[in-house]
Motif scaffolding. Structure first.
Motif, PDB file in Angstrom:
ATOM      1  N   ASP A 149       9.678 -13.298  11.844  1.00  0.00           N
ATOM      2  CA  ASP A 149       9.321 -14.118  10.690  1.00  0.00           C
ATOM      3  C   ASP A 149       7.896 -14.681  10.786  1.00  0.00           C
ATOM      4  OD1 ASP A 149       9.939 -15.688  12.842  1.00  0.00           O
ATOM      5  OD2 ASP A 149      11.079 -17.170  11.709  1.00  0.00           O
ATOM      6  N   SER A 150       7.094 -14.163  11.713  1.00  0.00           N
ATOM      7  CA  SER A 150       5.717 -14.658  11.868  1.00  0.00           C
ATOM      8  C   SER A 150       4.827 -14.123  10.747  1.00  0.00           C
ATOM      9  CB  SER A 150       5.150 -14.254  13.219  1.00  0.00           C
ATOM     10  OG  SER A 150       4.905 -12.861  13.246  1.00  0.00           O
ATOM     11  N   ALA A 151       3.720 -14.788  10.544  1.00  0.00           N
ATOM     12  CA  ALA A 151       2.776 -14.388   9.501  1.00  0.00           C
ATOM     13  C   ALA A 151       2.157 -13.028   9.801  1.00  0.00           C
ATOM     14  CB  ALA A 151       1.679 -15.440   9.353  1.00  0.00           C
ATOM     15  N   VAL A 152       1.879 -12.757  11.070  1.00  0.00           N
ATOM     16  CA  VAL A 152       1.279 -11.467  11.444  1.00  0.00           C
ATOM     17  C   VAL A 152       2.248 -10.329  11.148  1.00  0.00           C
ATOM     18  CG1 VAL A 152       0.450 -10.096  13.394  1.00  0.00           C
ATOM     19  CG2 VAL A 152      -0.201 -12.478  13.206  1.00  0.00           C
ATOM     20  N   PHE A 153       3.496 -10.495  11.497  1.00  0.00           N
ATOM     21  CA  PHE A 153       4.490  -9.457  11.263  1.00  0.00           C
ATOM     22  C   PHE A 153       4.696  -9.236   9.764  1.00  0.00           C
ATOM     23  CE2 PHE A 153       8.739  -7.486  11.653  1.00  0.00           C
ATOM     24  CZ  PHE A 153       8.392  -6.481  12.542  1.00  0.00           C
ATOM     25  N   SER A 154       4.725 -10.307   8.998  1.00  0.00           N
ATOM     26  CA  SER A 154       4.857 -10.182   7.543  1.00  0.00           C
ATOM     27  C   SER A 154       3.663  -9.435   6.962  1.00  0.00           C
ATOM     28  CB  SER A 154       4.969 -11.554   6.897  1.00  0.00           C
ATOM     29  OG  SER A 154       6.145 -12.186   7.287  1.00  0.00           O
ATOM     30  N   TRP A 155       2.466  -9.730   7.452  1.00  0.00           N
ATOM     31  CA  TRP A 155       1.267  -9.057   6.970  1.00  0.00           C
ATOM     32  C   TRP A 155       1.320  -7.568   7.295  1.00  0.00           C
ATOM     33  CZ3 TRP A 155      -2.754  -6.526   9.550  1.00  0.00           C
ATOM     34  CH2 TRP A 155      -3.839  -6.192   8.746  1.00  0.00           C
ATOM     35  N   VAL A 156       1.742  -7.215   8.497  1.00  0.00           N
ATOM     36  CA  VAL A 156       1.834  -5.808   8.889  1.00  0.00           C
ATOM     37  C   VAL A 156       2.837  -5.074   8.010  1.00  0.00           C
ATOM     38  CG1 VAL A 156       2.577  -4.263  10.755  1.00  0.00           C
ATOM     39  CG2 VAL A 156       1.057  -6.166  11.254  1.00  0.00           C
ATOM     40  N   LYS A 157       3.981  -5.693   7.743  1.00  0.00           N
ATOM     41  CA  LYS A 157       4.974  -5.063   6.866  1.00  0.00           C
ATOM     42  C   LYS A 157       4.425  -4.859   5.457  1.00  0.00           C
ATOM     43  CE  LYS A 157       8.518  -7.808   7.552  1.00  0.00           C
ATOM     44  NZ  LYS A 157       9.873  -8.387   7.546  1.00  0.00           N
ATOM     45  N   MET A 158       3.685  -5.860   4.947  1.00  0.00           N
ATOM     46  CA  MET A 158       3.119  -5.735   3.601  1.00  0.00           C
ATOM     47  C   MET A 158       2.065  -4.623   3.537  1.00  0.00           C
ATOM     48  SD  MET A 158       2.871  -9.561   2.072  1.00  0.00           S
ATOM     49  CE  MET A 158       2.612 -10.539   3.544  1.00  0.00           C
ATOM     50  N   VAL A 159       1.224  -4.533   4.551  1.00  0.00           N
ATOM     51  CA  VAL A 159       0.196  -3.489   4.580  1.00  0.00           C
ATOM     52  C   VAL A 159       0.845  -2.112   4.681  1.00  0.00           C
ATOM     53  CG1 VAL A 159      -1.695  -2.525   5.947  1.00  0.00           C
ATOM     54  CG2 VAL A 159      -1.643  -4.955   5.456  1.00  0.00           C
ATOM     55  N   ALA A 160       1.854  -1.976   5.526  1.00  0.00           N
ATOM     56  CA  ALA A 160       2.543  -0.692   5.660  1.00  0.00           C
ATOM     57  C   ALA A 160       3.217  -0.294   4.350  1.00  0.00           C
ATOM     58  CB  ALA A 160       3.573  -0.768   6.782  1.00  0.00           C
ATOM     59  N   THR A 161       3.836  -1.245   3.690  1.00  0.00           N
ATOM     60  CA  THR A 161       4.476  -0.962   2.397  1.00  0.00           C
ATOM     61  C   THR A 161       3.450  -0.555   1.353  1.00  0.00           C
ATOM     62  OG1 THR A 161       6.226  -2.534   2.914  1.00  0.00           O
ATOM     63  CG2 THR A 161       5.971  -1.918   0.608  1.00  0.00           C
ATOM     64  N   ALA A 162       2.306  -1.236   1.333  1.00  0.00           N
ATOM     65  CA  ALA A 162       1.252  -0.894   0.379  1.00  0.00           C
ATOM     66  C   ALA A 162       0.690   0.499   0.644  1.00  0.00           C
ATOM     67  CB  ALA A 162       0.137  -1.935   0.439  1.00  0.00           C
ATOM     68  N   LEU A 163       0.548   0.872   1.907  1.00  0.00           N
ATOM     69  CA  LEU A 163       0.051   2.203   2.233  1.00  0.00           C
ATOM     70  C   LEU A 163       1.018   3.285   1.777  1.00  0.00           C
ATOM     71  CD1 LEU A 163      -1.469   1.604   5.770  1.00  0.00           C
ATOM     72  CD2 LEU A 163      -2.705   2.208   3.692  1.00  0.00           C
ATOM     73  N   VAL A 164       2.308   3.061   2.001  1.00  0.00           N
ATOM     74  CA  VAL A 164       3.307   4.037   1.558  1.00  0.00           C
ATOM     75  C   VAL A 164       3.335   4.121   0.036  1.00  0.00           C
ATOM     76  CG1 VAL A 164       5.780   4.545   1.498  1.00  0.00           C
ATOM     77  CG2 VAL A 164       4.708   3.859   3.629  1.00  0.00           C
ATOM     78  N   ALA A 165       3.267   2.979  -0.643  1.00  0.00           N
ATOM     79  CA  ALA A 165       3.257   2.979  -2.104  1.00  0.00           C
ATOM     80  C   ALA A 165       2.027   3.705  -2.640  1.00  0.00           C
ATOM     81  CB  ALA A 165       3.297   1.549  -2.633  1.00  0.00           C
ATOM     82  N   GLY A 166       0.885   3.495  -2.014  1.00  0.00           N
ATOM     83  CA  GLY A 166      -0.330   4.190  -2.436  1.00  0.00           C
ATOM     84  C   GLY A 166      -0.229   5.687  -2.233  1.00  0.00           C
ATOM     85  N   LEU A 167       0.355   6.105  -1.117  1.00  0.00           N
ATOM     86  CA  LEU A 167       0.527   7.533  -0.859  1.00  0.00           C
ATOM     87  C   LEU A 167       1.473   8.165  -1.871  1.00  0.00           C
ATOM     88  CD1 LEU A 167       0.030   9.993   0.932  1.00  0.00           C
ATOM     89  CD2 LEU A 167       1.940   9.239   2.339  1.00  0.00           C
ATOM     90  N   VAL A 168       2.567   7.495  -2.169  1.00  0.00           N
ATOM     91  CA  VAL A 168       3.514   8.019  -3.160  1.00  0.00           C
ATOM     92  C   VAL A 168       2.846   8.102  -4.530  1.00  0.00           C
ATOM     93  CG1 VAL A 168       5.656   7.522  -4.407  1.00  0.00           C
ATOM     94  CG2 VAL A 168       5.574   7.313  -1.926  1.00  0.00           C
ATOM     95  N   ALA A 169       2.081   7.073  -4.904  1.00  0.00           N
ATOM     96  CA  ALA A 169       1.390   7.095  -6.196  1.00  0.00           C
ATOM     97  C   ALA A 169       0.389   8.240  -6.255  1.00  0.00           C
ATOM     98  CB  ALA A 169       0.677   5.765  -6.431  1.00  0.00           C
ATOM     99  N   LYS A 170      -0.323   8.481  -5.174  1.00  0.00           N
ATOM    100  CA  LYS A 170      -1.290   9.578  -5.145  1.00  0.00           C
ATOM    101  C   LYS A 170      -0.579  10.921  -5.282  1.00  0.00           C
ATOM    102  CE  LYS A 170      -5.007  11.587  -2.360  1.00  0.00           C
ATOM    103  NZ  LYS A 170      -4.695  12.936  -2.704  1.00  0.00           N
ATOM    104  N   LEU A 171       0.531  11.079  -4.565  1.00  0.00           N
ATOM    105  CA  LEU A 171       1.273  12.339  -4.649  1.00  0.00           C
ATOM    106  C   LEU A 171       1.881  12.567  -6.025  1.00  0.00           C
ATOM    107  CD1 LEU A 171       3.078  12.353  -1.186  1.00  0.00           C
ATOM    108  CD2 LEU A 171       1.291  13.907  -1.958  1.00  0.00           C
TER     109      LEU A 171
END
Length: 117
Positions: free
Chosen positions: A37-59
């Motif tokens: 529940d730390s801020a760093v872990f939340s940030w990493v999860k958000m960045v990873a989710t955004a990267l996957v969403a961007g890849l799916v949108a590009k595809l």
């Protein structure tokens, strides 16, 4: 391939493996200090989710290769069906991905039955 090339390839593979393993060990050592529940872990999860969403949108919006043969409406419909299956299937990522892939494959087969796979 000469004898020299074989040794060079082996050295390159070992160097790449060693470089990867260093970061894995560092990650394991530092992960014990992270709280879910730390801020760093939340940030990493958000960045990873955004990267996957961007890849799916590009595809989906700008496909290459065989995916470009499927029309846009089918690609968007497959994504929508996958999201619906994910939501209805107790947030099962495997179910969502499988449903989207199956929809895309079946839709492509129905639209162009004579096309090569």
């Amino acid at each position: 391939m000469t004898h020299y090339d074989g040794w060079f390839m082996l050295a390159a593979i070992l160097a790449a493996f060693a470089a990867n393993e260093v970061w894995r060990v560092v990650g394991v050592a530092l992960s014990a200090r992270l709280h879910e529940d730390s801020a760093v872990f939340s940030w990493v999860k958000m960045v990873a989710t955004a990267l996957v969403a961007g890849l799916v949108a590009k595809l989906v919006l700008n496909p290459t290769g065989g995916l470009a043969l499927a029309p846009l409406w089918l690609r968007l419909g497959s994504v929508a069906f996958g999201v619906a299956a994910y939501a209805l299937g107790r947030r099962s990522l495997a179910l969502g991905v499988a449903a989207a892939a199956a929809t895309l494959m079946v839709g492509t087969a129905v639209i162009a039955p004579g096309a090569p796979p």
